[in-house]
Design a protein around this motif. Structure first.
Motif, PDB file in Angstrom:
ATOM      1  N   LEU A  19       0.856  -1.187   0.000  1.00 52.26           N
ATOM      2  CA  LEU A  19       0.000   0.000   0.000  1.00 52.26           C
ATOM      3  C   LEU A  19       0.895   1.240   0.000  1.00 52.26           C
ATOM      4  N   ALA A  20       1.423   1.547  -1.171  1.00 56.36           N
ATOM      5  CA  ALA A  20       2.424   2.608  -1.288  1.00 56.36           C
ATOM      6  C   ALA A  20       1.772   3.966  -1.504  1.00 56.36           C
ATOM      7  N   GLY A  21       2.448   5.001  -1.036  1.00 59.82           N
ATOM      8  CA  GLY A  21       2.060   6.373  -1.342  1.00 59.82           C
ATOM      9  C   GLY A  21       0.869   6.910  -0.590  1.00 59.82           C
ATOM     10  N   ARG A  22       0.386   6.205   0.425  1.00 58.92           N
ATOM     11  CA  ARG A  22      -0.811   6.663   1.150  1.00 58.92           C
ATOM     12  C   ARG A  22      -0.524   6.896   2.632  1.00 58.92           C
ATOM     13  N   ASP A  23       0.749   6.975   3.000  1.00 59.19           N
ATOM     14  CA  ASP A  23       1.117   7.093   4.418  1.00 59.19           C
ATOM     15  C   ASP A  23       0.549   8.346   5.070  1.00 59.19           C
ATOM     16  N   ILE A  24       0.539   9.454   4.353  1.00 60.97           N
ATOM     17  CA  ILE A  24       0.073  10.723   4.937  1.00 60.97           C
ATOM     18  C   ILE A  24      -1.403  10.614   5.318  1.00 60.97           C
ATOM     19  N   ILE A  25      -2.207  10.034   4.427  1.00 62.95           N
ATOM     20  CA  ILE A  25      -3.643   9.890   4.696  1.00 62.95           C
ATOM     21  C   ILE A  25      -3.878   8.937   5.860  1.00 62.95           C
ATOM     22  N   LEU A  26      -3.183   7.807   5.856  1.00 55.44           N
ATOM     23  CA  LEU A  26      -3.365   6.818   6.914  1.00 55.44           C
ATOM     24  C   LEU A  26      -2.930   7.372   8.266  1.00 55.44           C
ATOM     25  N   GLU A  27      -1.851   8.127   8.276  1.00 49.14           N
ATOM     26  CA  GLU A  27      -1.372   8.707   9.534  1.00 49.14           C
ATOM     27  C   GLU A  27      -2.341   9.765  10.048  1.00 49.14           C
ATOM     28  N   ALA A  28      -2.907  10.579   9.138  1.00 53.06           N
ATOM     29  CA  ALA A  28      -3.894  11.590   9.555  1.00 53.06           C
ATOM     30  C   ALA A  28      -5.114  10.919  10.181  1.00 53.06           C
ATOM     31  N   ALA A  29      -5.547   9.804   9.587  1.00 49.96           N
ATOM     32  CA  ALA A  29      -6.690   9.079  10.138  1.00 49.96           C
ATOM     33  C   ALA A  29      -6.347   8.470  11.494  1.00 49.96           C
ATOM     34  N   ARG A  30      -5.144   7.919  11.618  1.00 52.67           N
ATOM     35  CA  ARG A  30      -4.715   7.339  12.903  1.00 52.67           C
ATOM     36  C   ARG A  30      -4.699   8.397  14.009  1.00 52.67           C
ATOM     37  N   ILE A  31      -4.206   9.571  13.671  1.00 57.06           N
ATOM     38  CA  ILE A  31      -4.145  10.657  14.649  1.00 57.06           C
ATOM     39  C   ILE A  31      -5.545  11.071  15.078  1.00 57.06           C
ATOM     40  N   SER A  32      -6.452  11.221  14.106  1.00 53.69           N
ATOM     41  CA  SER A  32      -7.830  11.590  14.428  1.00 53.69           C
ATOM     42  C   SER A  32      -8.471  10.553  15.343  1.00 53.69           C
ATOM     43  N   CYS A  33      -8.279   9.272  15.031  1.00 53.19           N
ATOM     44  CA  CYS A  33      -8.855   8.205  15.863  1.00 53.19           C
ATOM     45  C   CYS A  33      -8.249   8.226  17.265  1.00 53.19           C
ATOM     46  N   GLY A  34      -6.936   8.422  17.346  1.00 51.46           N
ATOM     47  CA  GLY A  34      -6.272   8.469  18.639  1.00 51.46           C
ATOM     48  C   GLY A  34      -6.733   9.644  19.480  1.00 51.46           C
ATOM     49  N   ARG A  35      -6.896  10.802  18.837  1.00 48.97           N
ATOM     50  CA  ARG A  35      -7.378  11.987  19.558  1.00 48.97           C
ATOM     51  C   ARG A  35      -8.811  11.765  20.054  1.00 48.97           C
ATOM     52  N   ALA A  36      -9.650  11.178  19.187  1.00 46.03           N
ATOM     53  CA  ALA A  36     -11.046  10.972  19.559  1.00 46.03           C
ATOM     54  C   ALA A  36     -11.176  10.076  20.781  1.00 46.03           C
ATOM     55  N   ILE A  37     -10.460   8.968  20.785  1.00 47.51           N
ATOM     56  CA  ILE A  37     -10.605   8.009  21.884  1.00 47.51           C
ATOM     57  C   ILE A  37      -9.963   8.531  23.175  1.00 47.51           C
ATOM     58  N   ASN A  38      -9.096   9.542  23.027  1.00 50.11           N
ATOM     59  CA  ASN A  38      -8.474  10.165  24.206  1.00 50.11           C
ATOM     60  C   ASN A  38      -9.178  11.458  24.622  1.00 50.11           C
ATOM     61  N   GLY A  39     -10.370  11.677  24.072  1.00 48.78           N
ATOM     62  CA  GLY A  39     -11.166  12.820  24.497  1.00 48.78           C
ATOM     63  C   GLY A  39     -10.758  14.147  23.908  1.00 48.78           C
ATOM     64  N   LYS A  40      -9.964  14.125  22.852  1.00 48.91           N
ATOM     65  CA  LYS A  40      -9.527  15.361  22.202  1.00 48.91           C
ATOM     66  C   LYS A  40     -10.352  15.611  20.932  1.00 48.91           C
ATOM     67  N   ASN A  41     -10.467  16.881  20.569  1.00 48.19           N
ATOM     68  CA  ASN A  41     -11.185  17.220  19.346  1.00 48.19           C
ATOM     69  C   ASN A  41     -10.500  16.588  18.138  1.00 48.19           C
ATOM     70  N   ALA A  42     -11.288  15.964  17.267  1.00 49.92           N
ATOM     71  CA  ALA A  42     -10.726  15.278  16.096  1.00 49.92           C
ATOM     72  C   ALA A  42     -11.606  15.543  14.880  1.00 49.92           C
ATOM     73  N   ARG A  43     -10.972  15.741  13.740  1.00 50.91           N
ATOM     74  CA  ARG A  43     -11.725  16.025  12.516  1.00 50.91           C
ATOM     75  C   ARG A  43     -11.995  14.752  11.739  1.00 50.91           C
ATOM     76  N   SER A  44     -13.195  14.674  11.216  1.00 52.23           N
ATOM     77  CA  SER A  44     -13.554  13.574  10.331  1.00 52.23           C
ATOM     78  C   SER A  44     -12.938  13.823   8.956  1.00 52.23           C
ATOM     79  N   MET A  45     -13.177  12.906   8.026  1.00 54.10           N
ATOM     80  CA  MET A  45     -12.431  12.937   6.770  1.00 54.10           C
ATOM     81  C   MET A  45     -13.308  12.466   5.615  1.00 54.10           C
ATOM     82  N   MET A  46     -13.129  13.083   4.465  1.00 51.44           N
ATOM     83  CA  MET A  46     -13.755  12.644   3.225  1.00 51.44           C
ATOM     84  C   MET A  46     -12.659  12.408   2.192  1.00 51.44           C
ATOM     85  N   LEU A  47     -12.504  11.157   1.762  1.00 54.97           N
ATOM     86  CA  LEU A  47     -11.507  10.816   0.754  1.00 54.97           C
ATOM     87  C   LEU A  47     -12.100  11.075  -0.624  1.00 54.97           C
ATOM     88  N   LEU A  48     -11.429  11.867  -1.426  1.00 56.53           N
ATOM     89  CA  LEU A  48     -11.937  12.248  -2.739  1.00 56.53           C
ATOM     90  C   LEU A  48     -11.045  11.711  -3.842  1.00 56.53           C
TER      91      LEU A  48
END
Length: 387
Positions: A19-48
């Motif tokens: 799964l090459a070339g998608r690290d930035i998107i996957l990391e952004a999603a991981r951060i959002s999920c981590g923030r959400a479960i830790n009670g921090k504000n997190a932005r949802s995402m729309m892949l276009l």
């Protein structure tokens, strides 16, 4: 080479071996999920992105990563003509039932199940099996207006998840098929979640017009979501997606052969997987040579024409086929509606219904005022091959 060891995966939504070339998107999603479960504000995402760029693969990968982080994950695909209420009701019910088994969340989740029962009744959703011991609660998610009822249910899920120390990730594929009212209700629900700071996230995927549609539905949607573009892979990532799986199978690919696949597929992930798969099967090995790539080109095109492209053209009426043929004959897009009308000897106004229908079928999209383009990469070339 041995077809049983062929590492490539050209199926729809199949995860490629690399799964090459998608690290930035996957990391952004991981951060959002981590923030959400830790009670921090997190932005949802729309892949276009266009067809065949790997949006579904990314959705699934984001879901797998989220499960490892402790989130409950729901996956749905929006078919044409299906209501959002019917689409996500079963998933909300599963999440509520799961959370109701946690002592700390039981009271909130049980109330959520009452709301879901009201919701199912008011939206006439047939369910196999009724919640035993769950009574109606008048006034809870029973207005029949999705923009009011959905946020109530999302908030109850969010509060129950928060009490349980969990989070909820909702993955929706083919978002462009949601009606304007349903998309608006979904955005309202996520806006309320964001305001409440609850651990609920949405990651949607769809064609490029989703950003515009979301903005038209609710002006604050631009600030509510991240909108990462999922496009063709750059040269390095495309090469990595092909070469690394080959090396892992103890084979090799000549630089010229690799370069030919990357250049002629323009880096589009589905086409990379298809051509590399055919080349593997046709090569004597252990090194794939440029001649192997060239000899596999016609077979690859035939597979793409009979599968990836044909299933899309078959959805169009005869008049709609004429419309997209006229587009393709103009070269590569984007295409001005004025030029299409001139090529067909028609007025732009008379082509309005056909344009609208083809957009609703997900074959084309509006790139700018008065301009359209194919939602399927290299589709213009396919149409020109048909004569």
């Amino acid at each position: 080479m041995d077809p049983y060891r062929n590492p490539f995966a050209p199926g729809a939504g199949s995860r490629p071996p690399e799964l090459a070339g998608r690290d930035i998107i996957l990391e952004a999603a991981r951060i959002s999920c981590g923030r959400a479960i830790n009670g921090k504000n997190a932005r949802s995402m729309m892949l276009l992105g266009l067809r065949g760029t790997g949006k579904t693969v990314l959705l699934n990968e984001i879901g797998r990563n989220a499960e490892k982080q402790g989130l409950l994950v729901s996956r749905v695909e929006s078919p044409e003509g299906e209501s959002l209420a019917r689409l996500i009701y079963p998933e909300m019910r599963k999440v509520m039932r799961s959370l109701s088994a946690v002592d700390a969340a039981k009271q909130i989740a049980t109330r959520g199940l009452k709301g879901l029962r009201n919701f199912a009744a008011i939206f006439k959703i047939e369910i196999a099996g009724v919640e035993i011991g769950v009574e109606h609660e008048p006034g809870l998610a029973d207005t029949g207006e999705l923009q009011y009822d959905l946020p109530e249910l999302f908030i109850l899920i969010g509060k129950a998840a928060q009490a349980a120390g969990r989070g909820w990730l909702l993955l929706i594929d083919e978002v462009q098929y949601l009606s304007e009212a349903d998309l608006s209700a979904l955005i309202v629900a996520m806006h309320r979640i964001s305001q409440e700071g609850l651990p609920v996230l949405l990651v949607g995927a769809g064609l490029p017009q989703i950003a515009r549609l979301a903005g038209e539905a609710k002006s604050y949607a631009e600030r509510l979501f991240q909108y990462p573009a999922v496009g063709a892979l750059d040269t390095v990532s495309a090469g990595q997606a092909i070469e690394k799986p080959i090396i892992e199978e103890e084979a090799r690919i000549a630089p010229g052969a690799l370069r030919a696949i990357v250049e002629r597929t323009q880096g589009y992930p589905f086409f990379l997987q298809e051509w590399a798969s055919v080349v593997w099967n046709n090569s004597d090995g252990p090194e794939i040579k440029a001649a192997d790539v060239d000899q596999s080109y016609d077979e690859t095109l035939a597979l793409l024409d009979a599968g990836f492209f044909k299933v899309r053209i078959d959805r169009l009426t005869k008049s709609e086929v004429q419309f997209v043929k006229a587009m393709a004959q103009l070269g590569d897009g984007p295409y001005a509606m004025a030029d299409i009308a001139q090529a067909m000897g028609r007025t732009q106004k008379s082509l309005g219904p056909a344009r609208s229908n083809i957009i609703s079928k997900g074959m084309i999209y509006s790139t700018d005022h008065g301009y359209i383009d194919f939602s399927v990469p290299l589709f213009a070339e396919f149409m020109r091959r048909q004569g």
